[in-house]
Design a protein around this motif. Structure first.
Motif, mmCIF file in Angstrom:
data_model
loop_
_atom_site.group_PDB
_atom_site.id
_atom_site.type_symbol
_atom_site.label_atom_id
_atom_site.label_comp_id
_atom_site.label_asym_id
_atom_site.label_seq_id
_atom_site.Cartn_x
_atom_site.Cartn_y
_atom_site.Cartn_z
ATOM 1 N N GLY A 3 12.698 42.276 80.595
ATOM 2 C CA GLY A 3 11.373 41.762 80.256
ATOM 3 C C GLY A 3 10.248 42.597 80.843
ATOM 4 N N MET A 50 16.795 54.026 82.343
ATOM 5 C CA MET A 50 18.253 53.967 82.519
ATOM 6 C C MET A 50 18.788 52.698 81.840
ATOM 7 N N ARG A 74 22.650 50.716 80.477
ATOM 8 C CA ARG A 74 24.106 50.785 80.708
ATOM 9 C C ARG A 74 24.886 51.151 79.458
ATOM 10 N N ARG A 130 19.516 48.464 71.586
ATOM 11 C CA ARG A 130 18.390 48.319 72.525
ATOM 12 C C ARG A 130 17.982 49.684 73.074
ATOM 13 N N LEU A 181 23.120 50.886 88.085
ATOM 14 C CA LEU A 181 22.490 50.898 89.417
ATOM 15 C C LEU A 181 23.492 50.695 90.561
ATOM 16 N N PRO A 185 18.721 42.110 86.935
ATOM 17 C CA PRO A 185 18.597 40.701 86.551
ATOM 18 C C PRO A 185 19.005 39.826 87.737
ATOM 19 N N MET A 214 11.267 45.280 92.305
ATOM 20 C CA MET A 214 10.994 43.950 91.745
ATOM 21 C C MET A 214 11.675 42.901 92.616
ATOM 22 N N SER A 215 10.857 42.197 93.383
ATOM 23 C CA SER A 215 11.375 41.195 94.308
ATOM 24 C C SER A 215 10.927 39.813 93.834
ATOM 25 N N HIS A 245 17.298 39.171 97.517
ATOM 26 C CA HIS A 245 16.004 39.876 97.456
ATOM 27 C C HIS A 245 15.489 40.148 98.878
ATOM 28 N N ASN A 301 9.569 32.490 81.750
ATOM 29 C CA ASN A 301 10.844 31.901 82.161
ATOM 30 C C ASN A 301 11.202 30.757 81.202
HETATM 31 N N1 LIG Z 1 12.231 35.182 85.752
HETATM 32 C C1 LIG Z 1 11.397 34.842 86.719
HETATM 33 O O1 LIG Z 1 10.763 33.771 86.679
HETATM 34 C C2 LIG Z 1 11.233 35.796 87.891
HETATM 35 C C3 LIG Z 1 10.202 35.578 88.805
HETATM 36 C C4 LIG Z 1 10.055 36.459 89.890
HETATM 37 C C5 LIG Z 1 10.946 37.514 90.035
HETATM 38 N N2 LIG Z 1 11.953 37.687 89.134
HETATM 39 C C6 LIG Z 1 12.910 38.786 89.317
HETATM 40 O O2 LIG Z 1 12.795 39.669 88.247
HETATM 41 C C7 LIG Z 1 14.040 40.366 88.099
HETATM 42 C C8 LIG Z 1 14.398 40.425 86.649
HETATM 43 O O3 LIG Z 1 13.407 41.167 85.977
HETATM 44 P P1 LIG Z 1 13.318 41.111 84.385
HETATM 45 O O4 LIG Z 1 13.242 39.676 83.970
HETATM 46 O O5 LIG Z 1 12.268 42.046 83.965
HETATM 47 O O6 LIG Z 1 14.732 41.719 84.016
HETATM 48 P P2 LIG Z 1 15.809 41.208 82.965
HETATM 49 O O7 LIG Z 1 15.102 40.872 81.687
HETATM 50 O O8 LIG Z 1 16.684 40.214 83.618
HETATM 51 O O9 LIG Z 1 16.578 42.559 82.679
HETATM 52 C C9 LIG Z 1 17.272 43.233 83.656
HETATM 53 C C10 LIG Z 1 17.918 44.457 83.035
HETATM 54 O O10 LIG Z 1 18.799 45.042 84.017
HETATM 55 C C11 LIG Z 1 19.914 45.578 83.324
HETATM 56 N N3 LIG Z 1 21.046 45.664 84.253
HETATM 57 C C12 LIG Z 1 21.876 44.679 84.639
HETATM 58 N N4 LIG Z 1 22.776 45.152 85.525
HETATM 59 C C13 LIG Z 1 22.525 46.484 85.669
HETATM 60 C C14 LIG Z 1 23.119 47.524 86.414
HETATM 61 N N5 LIG Z 1 24.164 47.285 87.207
HETATM 62 N N6 LIG Z 1 22.603 48.770 86.307
HETATM 63 C C15 LIG Z 1 21.551 49.028 85.503
HETATM 64 N N7 LIG Z 1 20.920 48.075 84.771
HETATM 65 C C16 LIG Z 1 21.412 46.809 84.856
HETATM 66 C C17 LIG Z 1 20.153 44.615 82.168
HETATM 67 O O11 LIG Z 1 20.765 45.314 81.140
HETATM 68 P P3 LIG Z 1 22.165 44.888 80.469
HETATM 69 O O12 LIG Z 1 21.803 44.486 79.080
HETATM 70 O O13 LIG Z 1 22.947 46.136 80.545
HETATM 71 O O14 LIG Z 1 22.757 43.755 81.260
HETATM 72 C C18 LIG Z 1 18.725 44.184 81.806
HETATM 73 O O15 LIG Z 1 18.211 45.000 80.786
HETATM 74 C C19 LIG Z 1 15.067 39.622 88.945
HETATM 75 O O16 LIG Z 1 15.331 40.350 90.104
HETATM 76 C C20 LIG Z 1 14.350 38.325 89.283
HETATM 77 O O17 LIG Z 1 14.777 37.792 90.516
HETATM 78 C C21 LIG Z 1 12.102 36.876 88.051
#
Ligand SMILES: NC(=O)c1ccc[n+]([C@@H]2O[C@H](COP(=O)([O-])OP(=O)(O)OC[C@H]3O[C@@H](n4cnc5c(N)ncnc54)[C@H](OP(=O)(O)O)[C@@H]3O)[C@@H](O)[C@H]2O)c1
Length: 301
Positions: free
Chosen positions: A14, A33, A35, A40, A56, A77, A105-106, A127, A152
């Motif tokens: 996101g 980067m 996977r 996508r 990662l 994620p 991103m924490s 985190h 969310n």
């Molecule tokens: N949602 C909330 O309300 C909220 C609030 C504050 C903070 N956060 C933090 O925000 C972060 C998530 O951010 P987001 O929502 O922008 O991300 P996201 O939409 O969850 O996407 C994360 C990406 O990371 C990739 N990924 C997963 N495992 C990986 C690996 N081992 N190596 C490389 N890439 C990998 C995934 O790809 P694949 O398709 O390959 O799995 C996915 O594209 C989390 O740490 C969360 O704690 C979230």
């Protein structure tokens, strides 16, 4: 930063995808980067990114992705692998030695945690620990600590199911106040930092929406924009867990994190406000009304 040095975006979900769009709009070269080489990846390439395959948690792939990079965005994620990935990135980036900024991103909850606090989720502890590892690494860190995203499912998919059926937002948040932030606003901050990293290294940015509301006030905001009566129903946490959350079939790590978010809302731990989005980007964070107005059809379908 030289014009030819790409910014590296990892975890391009996101926030990361939106950061990519914002940097490309400023003509900044971006490497992403992923996977898997799938649809996508092709979409990210179509948005102007150089796409590299990697993981990662696999240091050799992180090292390849970092070649020639001066600023990097790290995101995973909600995942039990978070600390492994953060430690992998810290150790490889340290050996690489060429970063002006590593943006992490924490989560905002980290601001209220200590080395021994126990009220938080396993994800929130990961985190907290990842921030420790990054800080010990001596790298030029920028920790981004957003509160809950407006995007969310708690504020999007779930209300979009109950608003058309019953005119309700049904969540176990009690009377706790919250100030969720749009992903787009988080991405604006991240893109600003990645574009001109020098003034930001060593900073922690706590990001929220423009005001805190309790859920009755949030329902009023939805109601005003969607033009129909919407009320908040405070569902007991265990009932919500059994009747709503557990039916989705999430991995236990994610489920435990969401239940904890709800409990911390009940305890008013999300009652926090920051003007950092406006301070850093010159434009205030979106209101709940702005966010809902841009998605009227989604909420009323
Ligand atoms: N949602 C909330 O309300 C909220 C609030 C504050 C903070 N956060 C933090 O925000 C972060 C998530 O951010 P987001 O929502 O922008 O991300 P996201 O939409 O969850 O996407 C994360 C990406 O990371 C990739 N990924 C997963 N495992 C990986 C690996 N081992 N190596 C490389 N890439 C990998 C995934 O790809 P694949 O398709 O390959 O799995 C996915 O594209 C989390 O740490 C969360 O704690 C979230």
């Amino acid at each position: 930063m030289a014009a030819s040095n790409p910014v590296l975006i990892t975890g391009a979900g996101g926030v990361g995808r939106s950061v990519l769009e914002k940097l490309r709009a400023r003509d900044v070269p971006v490497r992403v980067m992923v996977r898997r080489d799938d649809d996508r990846a092709a979409q990210l390439q179509a948005l102007g990114a150089e796409v590299v395959l990697g993981d990662l948690t696999r240091p050799e792939t992180v090292a390849v992705a970092l070649e020639g990079v001066r600023s990097m965005y790290f995101a995973m994620p909600v995942s039990p692998d978070h600390l492994l990935a953060a430690t992998t990135v810290a150790s490889v980036a340290r050996e690489y030695g060429g970063l002006d900024a590593l943006v992490d991103m924490s989560q905002m909850t980290v601001s209220q945690m200590t080395a021994t606090s126990t009220a938080e989720s396993r994800q929130q502890r990961l985190h907290w620990l990842a921030e420790q590892v990054f800080d010990w690494s001596g790298l030029p860190m920028v920790h981004i600590r957003p509160t809950s995203f407006l995007d969310n499912p708690l504020f999007t998919t779930l209300p979009a199911q109950t608003i058309p059926k019953r005119g309700t937002i049904e969540l176990p948040f009690g009377t706790g106040r919250t100030s969720p932030i749009a992903v787009d606003d988080v991405a604006r901050v991240v893109a600003t930092v990645l574009h001109e990293p020098a003034p930001h290294a060593g900073h922690v940015y706590e990001l929220t929406g423009p005001r805190t509301v309790d859920m009755t006030e949030m329902a009023e905001a939805f109601s005003k924009v969607l033009g129909r009566p919407i009320s908040y129903v405070d569902v007991p946490l265990e009932q919500w867990r059994n009747e709503v959350l557990s039916t989705i079939g999430l991995p236990s790590h994610i489920e435990q994190h969401i239940v904890t978010m709800c409990r911390l809302h009940q305890q008013n731990r999300y009652d926090r406000a920051s003007d950092a989005v406006e301070r850093l980007t010159g434009v205030p964070a979106s209101t709940i009304e702005d966010f809902v107005a841009a998605r009227k059809d989604f909420y009323l379908a």
